[in-house]
Scaffold this active site. Structure first.
Site, mmCIF file in Angstrom:
data_model
loop_
_atom_site.group_PDB
_atom_site.id
_atom_site.type_symbol
_atom_site.label_atom_id
_atom_site.label_comp_id
_atom_site.label_asym_id
_atom_site.label_seq_id
_atom_site.Cartn_x
_atom_site.Cartn_y
_atom_site.Cartn_z
ATOM 1 N N TYR A 1 7.321 -15.590 33.464
ATOM 2 C CA TYR A 1 8.280 -16.018 32.437
ATOM 3 C C TYR A 1 8.631 -14.895 31.457
ATOM 4 C CZ TYR A 1 4.012 -16.792 29.690
ATOM 5 O OH TYR A 1 2.798 -16.649 29.047
ATOM 6 N N ARG B 1 1.166 4.796 0.664
ATOM 7 C CA ARG B 1 0.443 5.826 1.412
ATOM 8 C C ARG B 1 0.975 7.201 1.001
ATOM 9 N NH1 ARG B 1 -2.790 4.805 6.075
ATOM 10 N NH2 ARG B 1 -2.810 7.085 6.140
ATOM 11 N N GLU C 1 0.860 -1.190 0.000
ATOM 12 C CA GLU C 1 0.000 0.000 0.000
ATOM 13 C C GLU C 1 0.890 1.231 0.000
ATOM 14 O OE1 GLU C 1 -3.777 1.918 2.414
ATOM 15 O OE2 GLU C 1 -2.216 0.926 3.569
ATOM 16 N N ALA D 1 -2.333 -15.545 46.179
ATOM 17 C CA ALA D 1 -3.448 -16.479 46.387
ATOM 18 C C ALA D 1 -4.436 -16.448 45.226
ATOM 19 C CB ALA D 1 -4.161 -16.143 47.698
ATOM 20 N N HIS E 1 -14.095 4.344 7.750
ATOM 21 C CA HIS E 1 -13.340 4.192 8.998
ATOM 22 C C HIS E 1 -14.123 4.765 10.176
ATOM 23 C CE1 HIS E 1 -10.305 3.933 5.838
ATOM 24 N NE2 HIS E 1 -9.520 3.313 6.689
ATOM 25 N N ASN F 1 -6.963 -23.253 33.774
ATOM 26 C CA ASN F 1 -6.161 -22.566 32.762
ATOM 27 C C ASN F 1 -6.248 -23.234 31.398
ATOM 28 O OD1 ASN F 1 -4.592 -24.865 33.559
ATOM 29 N ND2 ASN F 1 -2.810 -23.915 32.596
ATOM 30 N N LYS G 1 -8.778 -16.853 35.520
ATOM 31 C CA LYS G 1 -8.678 -18.284 35.854
ATOM 32 C C LYS G 1 -9.766 -18.779 36.806
ATOM 33 C CE LYS G 1 -3.737 -18.829 35.049
ATOM 34 N NZ LYS G 1 -2.518 -19.482 35.536
ATOM 35 N N ARG H 1 -7.859 -9.422 12.136
ATOM 36 C CA ARG H 1 -6.753 -9.403 11.179
ATOM 37 C C ARG H 1 -6.173 -10.810 10.968
ATOM 38 N NH1 ARG H 1 -4.955 -4.083 10.734
ATOM 39 N NH2 ARG H 1 -5.695 -2.604 12.293
ATOM 40 N N GLN I 1 -1.781 -29.245 28.040
ATOM 41 C CA GLN I 1 -2.818 -28.578 27.251
ATOM 42 C C GLN I 1 -2.885 -29.164 25.843
ATOM 43 O OE1 GLN I 1 -3.828 -24.541 27.488
ATOM 44 N NE2 GLN I 1 -2.593 -24.102 29.288
ATOM 45 N N LYS J 1 -14.365 -1.979 2.086
ATOM 46 C CA LYS J 1 -13.441 -1.996 3.230
ATOM 47 C C LYS J 1 -14.097 -1.254 4.390
ATOM 48 C CE LYS J 1 -8.948 -0.253 4.820
ATOM 49 N NZ LYS J 1 -7.768 0.566 4.450
ATOM 50 N N ASP K 1 -1.610 -25.966 35.243
ATOM 51 C CA ASP K 1 -0.541 -25.183 35.890
ATOM 52 C C ASP K 1 0.137 -25.983 36.991
ATOM 53 O OD1 ASP K 1 -0.634 -22.851 34.441
ATOM 54 O OD2 ASP K 1 -2.058 -21.862 35.769
#
Length: 529
Positions: free
Chosen positions: A475, A54, A52, A386, A142, A334, A313, A207, A507, A169, A350
């Protein structure tokens, strides 16, 4: 159970052959013609289908010269946009000159131009009978405030179609992730090719899942610093992280539900693994404010399962048809899986991930034989926090015979959890001075130390001398300040990434009915940690 999936040809998917016709367009946000030409080549290299141009981003613009250079110099098909300030762009000049430039772009061989609904009737009339064969006009609308109702969006599509548009669009703004469902519904049923985008992080799946819902095109930025609208992913992430080319109408959708959720690395693990194993599935980030609303809205069987993180959770339990007995005792889940009958069952993986990682680390330290029972038996196990993760660790430690202590900022929650696991409750600040014995185990289940606040720690370094092992559920970052200081005091440390990997194994089994690709999960986590 694996028969629930259509499968890709694994060799085909590895070669990058596409399973859908949805185009990936990369906006060129450079401020000079030269920069745009450089960026075009980069977009082609990344794997975009269209660029595109612009025009409203250019600091100086000579239509006759610059359009020829840009359109004829592009290695990819071109979409030319000259967005005025009244539709969220940067052009503030004469309207006739703006439309003249778009007509010139058509003459010079642009493949698409994007023109705003407000002026689309007169513009399309001005080019009637002059359009080249393969040239298409995208008529866009838009909304930077919200996402209107399904009926209102449907009426908007009809108005756009009536202008003589080749492609409609519609861009709206997500106030809630459920706003995207309207756009999906419109995209699937639209009588003309449709680009439907819902801006903002809550609209990300509009998207990512464009190919699933028959969207004509989606946008992917050249780099994170060059996005052209809020919530726009990079082209590289669309292709490499979310396997955009492989998504089809029958692709199963999995994802991680949370708030915040953008930091999660789970899509990395699952999408690469889906691709390697050949499962027709995608795993996405889902920023969810209201879980009840989310589950009521996304009730299609194709939305097949979710990981669930902070702060949902516990509250998500009310949306489940069935809860695994262990998860029910913990009171937090989870892992949410849609069964073949359409009902949802919740699990807690978990505690399995964290406790097995802690046990293995202790065995590695003292050389204990796994057959001899859990090395946690009889240990004093201090849990900070907790919430959902804290409950998982407290319950898991109790199951293994540990003596559990729960420390929490809200003391009443610590008391409640400690009572359930037959343990002791502390206020969080009391944990700094709590050391009735040496060689204790510490599990941080608070968010203290998580990005971006990486310079804080839930427990002072001097307090860590009384522990033999420290685990941190965080993490991001992998190496938290708590773990660095624990290592310096001589503690064995267990990273949150280890819990993430191990609970991910569980999982995967619940989602797919297949054994987890453990080596691949580990390799991916080490590559991206």
């Amino acid at each position: 159970m694996a028969s629930r999936f259509a499968t890709w040809d694994v060799e085909t998917s590895r070669k990058g052959v596409r399973s859908n016709a949805t185009l990936l367009c990369t906006p060129l946000m450079g401020t000079t013609v030269d920069q745009m030409l450089i960026d075009m080549s980069k977009a082609k290299e990344i794997g975009a289908d269209v660029v595109e141009i612009r025009l409203d981003r250019l600091r100086s613009f000579n239509p006759t010269e610059d359009l020829q250079v840009l359109i004829r110099g592009s290695p990819l098909p071109t979409l030319v946009t000259y967005r005025p300030i009244w539709e969220g762009g940067q052009y503030e000049g004469d309207e006739k000159k703006r439309q003249d430039a778009l007509r010139l772009a058509m003459e010079y061989g642009a493949d698409y131009i994007d023109v705003e609904l407000q002026v689309a009737y007169e513009f399309n009339e001005s080019i009637a009978g002059k359009k080249p064969d393969k040239f298409k006009v995208i008529v866009s609308s838009h909304n930077f405030h919200n996402t209107p109702s399904l009926e209102a969006i449907g009426n908007l599509v009809a108005r756009i179609q009536a202008t003589g548009a080749d492609v409609a669009k519609i861009v709206t703004t997500a106030l809630d992730i459920t706003d995207v469902a309207c756009m999906f519904q419109i995209s699937v049923h639209s009588q003309i090719p449709m680009i439907g985008i819902v801006m903002g992080e809550r609209g990300l799946i509009s998207r990512l899942l464009t190919p699933k819902f028959g969207g004509y095109l989606t946008y992917g930025a050249l780099e994170a610093a060059a996005i052209s609208a809020p919530g726009q992913p990079t082209a590289k992430d669309l292709l490499d992280l979310y396997n955009f080319r492989l998504i089809r109408p029958d692709t199963k959708v999995y994802g991680i539900i949370g708030k915040p959720v953008g930091h999660s690395k789970s899509p990395l693990l699952f999408n690469e693994s889906f691709k390697k194993v050949g499962l027709n599935a995608v795993y996405v980030h889902l920023l969810v404010d209201d879980v009840v609303k989310f589950f009521n809205t996304y009730s299609s069987p194709d939305f097949a399962g979710y990981s669930c993180t902070i702060p949902h959770k516990e509250v998500v339990l009310q949306c489940m048809d069935e809860i695994d007995p262990i998860a029910k005792k913990i009171g937090a889940v989870n892992n949410l899986v849609r069964k073949p009958d359409g009902k949802f069952k919740a699990y807690n993986t978990d505690y399995i991930g964290a406790i097995s990682a802690i046990e293995d680390a202790l065995r590695g330290t003292n050389g204990a034989n796994p057959a001899a029972g859990s090395p946690l038996a009889g240990k004093l196990f201090v849990v900070l926090g907790a919430g959902g993760a804290g409950k998982s660790l407290a319950y898991g430690a109790k199951e293994k015979g540990a003596r559990v202590v729960v420390a929490n900022r809200t003391f009443e929650r610590a008391v409640d959890l400690a009572a359930k696991v037959g343990g002791k409750a502390l206020r969080l600040e009391e944990a700094q001075y709590f050391h009735p014995e040496e060689g204790m185990i510490l599990a941080n289940c608070t968010s203290v130390g998580m990005k971006p606040n990486i310079d804080v720690t839930p427990l002072a370094k001097e307090a860590l001398t009384h522990y033999s092992l420290v685990f941190d559920a965080i993490y991001t970052p992998k190496d938290t300040k708590l773990l660095r200081e624990a290592k310096e005091t001589g503690c064995t440390i267990v990273y949150g990434t280890e819990m993430l990997i191990r609970q991910g194994f569980e999982q995967w089994k619940n989602f797919t009915g297949l054994p987890a690709p453990e080596e691949l999960f580990r390799e991916l986590m080490s590559r991206h940690s």
